[in-house]
Design a protein around this motif. Structure first.
Motif, PDB file in Angstrom:
ATOM      1  N   MET A   1       0.523  19.537 -17.389  1.00 27.43           N
ATOM      2  CA  MET A   1       1.095  18.482 -16.581  1.00 27.43           C
ATOM      3  C   MET A   1       0.179  18.216 -15.393  1.00 27.43           C
ATOM      4  N   ALA A   2      -0.108  16.993 -15.117  1.00 24.87           N
ATOM      5  CA  ALA A   2      -0.946  16.611 -13.989  1.00 24.87           C
ATOM      6  C   ALA A   2      -0.089  15.972 -12.906  1.00 24.87           C
ATOM      7  N   SER A   3      -0.223  16.471 -11.698  1.00 22.44           N
ATOM      8  CA  SER A   3       0.425  15.842 -10.547  1.00 22.44           C
ATOM      9  C   SER A   3      -0.532  14.798 -10.000  1.00 22.44           C
ATOM     10  N   LYS A   4       0.016  13.693  -9.540  1.00 26.68           N
ATOM     11  CA  LYS A   4      -0.841  12.596  -9.112  1.00 26.68           C
ATOM     12  C   LYS A   4      -0.491  12.123  -7.713  1.00 26.68           C
ATOM     13  N   ALA A   5      -1.530  11.751  -6.993  1.00 27.29           N
ATOM     14  CA  ALA A   5      -1.384  11.165  -5.670  1.00 27.29           C
ATOM     15  C   ALA A   5      -2.544  10.210  -5.460  1.00 27.29           C
ATOM     16  N   SER A   6      -2.419   9.363  -4.457  1.00 31.53           N
ATOM     17  CA  SER A   6      -3.508   8.429  -4.152  1.00 31.53           C
ATOM     18  C   SER A   6      -3.653   8.307  -2.644  1.00 31.53           C
ATOM     19  N   ALA A   7      -4.851   7.921  -2.243  1.00 27.56           N
ATOM     20  CA  ALA A   7      -5.130   7.693  -0.831  1.00 27.56           C
ATOM     21  C   ALA A   7      -5.936   6.411  -0.697  1.00 27.56           C
ATOM     22  N   VAL A   8      -5.640   5.668   0.341  1.00 26.42           N
ATOM     23  CA  VAL A   8      -6.373   4.444   0.656  1.00 26.42           C
ATOM     24  C   VAL A   8      -6.894   4.600   2.072  1.00 26.42           C
ATOM     25  N   TRP A   9      -8.172   4.300   2.277  1.00 24.24           N
ATOM     26  CA  TRP A   9      -8.790   4.367   3.605  1.00 24.24           C
ATOM     27  C   TRP A   9      -9.423   3.029   3.913  1.00 24.24           C
ATOM     28  N   THR A  10      -9.233   2.536   5.135  1.00 20.60           N
ATOM     29  CA  THR A  10      -9.891   1.303   5.569  1.00 20.60           C
ATOM     30  C   THR A  10     -10.542   1.543   6.921  1.00 20.60           C
ATOM     31  N   GLY A  11     -11.751   1.042   7.075  1.00 18.78           N
ATOM     32  CA  GLY A  11     -12.434   1.133   8.353  1.00 18.78           C
ATOM     33  C   GLY A  11     -13.382   2.311   8.445  1.00 18.78           C
ATOM     34  N   SER A  12     -13.946   2.478   9.624  1.00 15.36           N
ATOM     35  CA  SER A  12     -14.904   3.553   9.878  1.00 15.36           C
ATOM     36  C   SER A  12     -14.178   4.890  10.001  1.00 15.36           C
ATOM     37  N   LEU A  13     -14.943   5.964  10.064  1.00 15.20           N
ATOM     38  CA  LEU A  13     -14.347   7.297  10.149  1.00 15.20           C
ATOM     39  C   LEU A  13     -13.451   7.434  11.372  1.00 15.20           C
ATOM     40  N   LYS A  14     -13.956   7.119  12.543  1.00 11.50           N
ATOM     41  CA  LYS A  14     -13.190   7.364  13.767  1.00 11.50           C
ATOM     42  C   LYS A  14     -12.145   6.296  14.068  1.00 11.50           C
ATOM     43  N   GLU A  15     -12.395   5.072  13.691  1.00  7.44           N
ATOM     44  CA  GLU A  15     -11.444   4.006  13.999  1.00  7.44           C
ATOM     45  C   GLU A  15     -10.566   3.629  12.812  1.00  7.44           C
ATOM     46  N   GLY A  16     -10.915   4.094  11.648  1.00  4.79           N
ATOM     47  CA  GLY A  16     -10.185   3.726  10.446  1.00  4.79           C
ATOM     48  C   GLY A  16      -8.842   4.413  10.329  1.00  4.79           C
ATOM     49  N   LYS A  17      -8.118   3.990   9.327  1.00  4.60           N
ATOM     50  CA  LYS A  17      -6.797   4.569   9.045  1.00  4.60           C
ATOM     51  C   LYS A  17      -6.598   4.600   7.542  1.00  4.60           C
ATOM     52  N   GLY A  18      -5.710   5.485   7.124  1.00  3.04           N
ATOM     53  CA  GLY A  18      -5.434   5.581   5.706  1.00  3.04           C
ATOM     54  C   GLY A  18      -3.973   5.836   5.429  1.00  3.04           C
ATOM     55  N   THR A  19      -3.634   5.716   4.157  1.00  2.00           N
ATOM     56  CA  THR A  19      -2.288   6.057   3.698  1.00  2.00           C
ATOM     57  C   THR A  19      -2.405   6.927   2.454  1.00  2.00           C
ATOM     58  N   ILE A  20      -1.423   7.813   2.317  1.00  3.79           N
ATOM     59  CA  ILE A  20      -1.345   8.720   1.173  1.00  3.79           C
ATOM     60  C   ILE A  20      -0.002   8.486   0.497  1.00  3.79           C
ATOM     61  N   SER A  21      -0.021   8.434  -0.830  1.00  2.99           N
ATOM     62  CA  SER A  21       1.212   8.267  -1.601  1.00  2.99           C
ATOM     63  C   SER A  21       1.183   9.206  -2.801  1.00  2.99           C
ATOM     64  N   THR A  22       2.355   9.629  -3.219  1.00  5.77           N
ATOM     65  CA  THR A  22       2.459  10.442  -4.431  1.00  5.77           C
ATOM     66  C   THR A  22       3.105   9.615  -5.533  1.00  5.77           C
ATOM     67  N   ALA A  23       2.785   9.969  -6.758  1.00  2.62           N
ATOM     68  CA  ALA A  23       3.321   9.235  -7.899  1.00  2.62           C
ATOM     69  C   ALA A  23       4.845   9.313  -7.955  1.00  2.62           C
ATOM     70  N   THR A  24       5.416  10.416  -7.475  1.00  2.43           N
ATOM     71  CA  THR A  24       6.871  10.562  -7.492  1.00  2.43           C
ATOM     72  C   THR A  24       7.559   9.705  -6.442  1.00  2.43           C
ATOM     73  N   GLY A  25       6.788   9.229  -5.460  1.00  2.00           N
ATOM     74  CA  GLY A  25       7.362   8.443  -4.387  1.00  2.00           C
ATOM     75  C   GLY A  25       7.880   9.278  -3.229  1.00  2.00           C
ATOM     76  N   VAL A  26       7.777  10.604  -3.323  1.00  4.57           N
ATOM     77  CA  VAL A  26       8.221  11.461  -2.227  1.00  4.57           C
ATOM     78  C   VAL A  26       7.428  11.142  -0.966  1.00  4.57           C
ATOM     79  N   LEU A  27       6.135  10.938  -1.111  1.00  9.49           N
ATOM     80  CA  LEU A  27       5.307  10.413  -0.025  1.00  9.49           C
ATOM     81  C   LEU A  27       4.948   8.992  -0.397  1.00  9.49           C
ATOM     82  N   LYS A  28       5.237   8.064   0.489  1.00  9.86           N
ATOM     83  CA  LYS A  28       4.887   6.677   0.220  1.00  9.86           C
ATOM     84  C   LYS A  28       4.240   6.110   1.475  1.00  9.86           C
ATOM     85  N   ASP A  29       2.968   5.819   1.348  1.00 10.34           N
ATOM     86  CA  ASP A  29       2.211   5.234   2.447  1.00 10.34           C
ATOM     87  C   ASP A  29       2.298   6.066   3.731  1.00 10.34           C
ATOM     88  N   ALA A  30       2.191   7.399   3.588  1.00 17.96           N
ATOM     89  CA  ALA A  30       2.150   8.273   4.761  1.00 17.96           C
ATOM     90  C   ALA A  30       0.804   8.074   5.460  1.00 17.96           C
TER      91      ALA A  30
END
Length: 143
Positions: free
Chosen positions: A1-30
């Protein structure tokens, strides 16, 4: 069984921001960011916080399994994990994970509990993931 999650990053390292989500929806755009990870400001999580949560939950389940194999049924296992991210040669690394657990286990002796805790530390898949490159400590108490 594979657990899945995704992350999105926008911008530079210091000024950028990202979101993390899990396939189950427990984390959504954290939210996560440089400020959250390295400066302790900004609302959100960090990869190390997620590792801490994964390790604490994995260890608790593994301890429950070890105790069950020894004939004990815990009323409660509570585990906290502290993940240390430090600068090392070549960048940053997770250098230490400190596990602290307390367990209410009717009928268990200290010796049986300590044996189960050591087995859980060695056998937990997250412990195995870090075993050869990260110091993992355990403070386990039977209450």
């Amino acid at each position: 069984m594979a657990s899945k999650a995704s992350a999105v990053w926008t911008g530079s390292l210091k000024e950028g921001k990202g979101t993390i989500s899990t396939a189950t929806g427990v984390l959504k755009d954290a939210n996560y960011s440089f400020a959250t990870r390295f400066e302790g400001s900004d609302a959100g999580t960090t990869p190390e916080e997620l590792i801490a949560a994964a390790h604490a939950s994995c260890f608790s389940m593994a301890l429950g399994a070890q105790l069950g194999g020894a004939g004990f049924t815990p009323n409660k296992i509570e585990t906290h994990a502290a993940v240390t991210l430090a600068k090392v040669d070549g960048g940053f690394a997770v250098t230490k994970i400190a596990l602290t657990t307390t367990a209410d286990v009717p009928g268990a002796t200290k010796e049986a509990f300590d044996t189960a805790a050591a087995g859980a530390k060695a056998g937990c898949p997250i412990s195995k993931l870090f075993a050869n490159n990260t110091e993992i400590t355990l403070d386990a108490k039977l209450v």
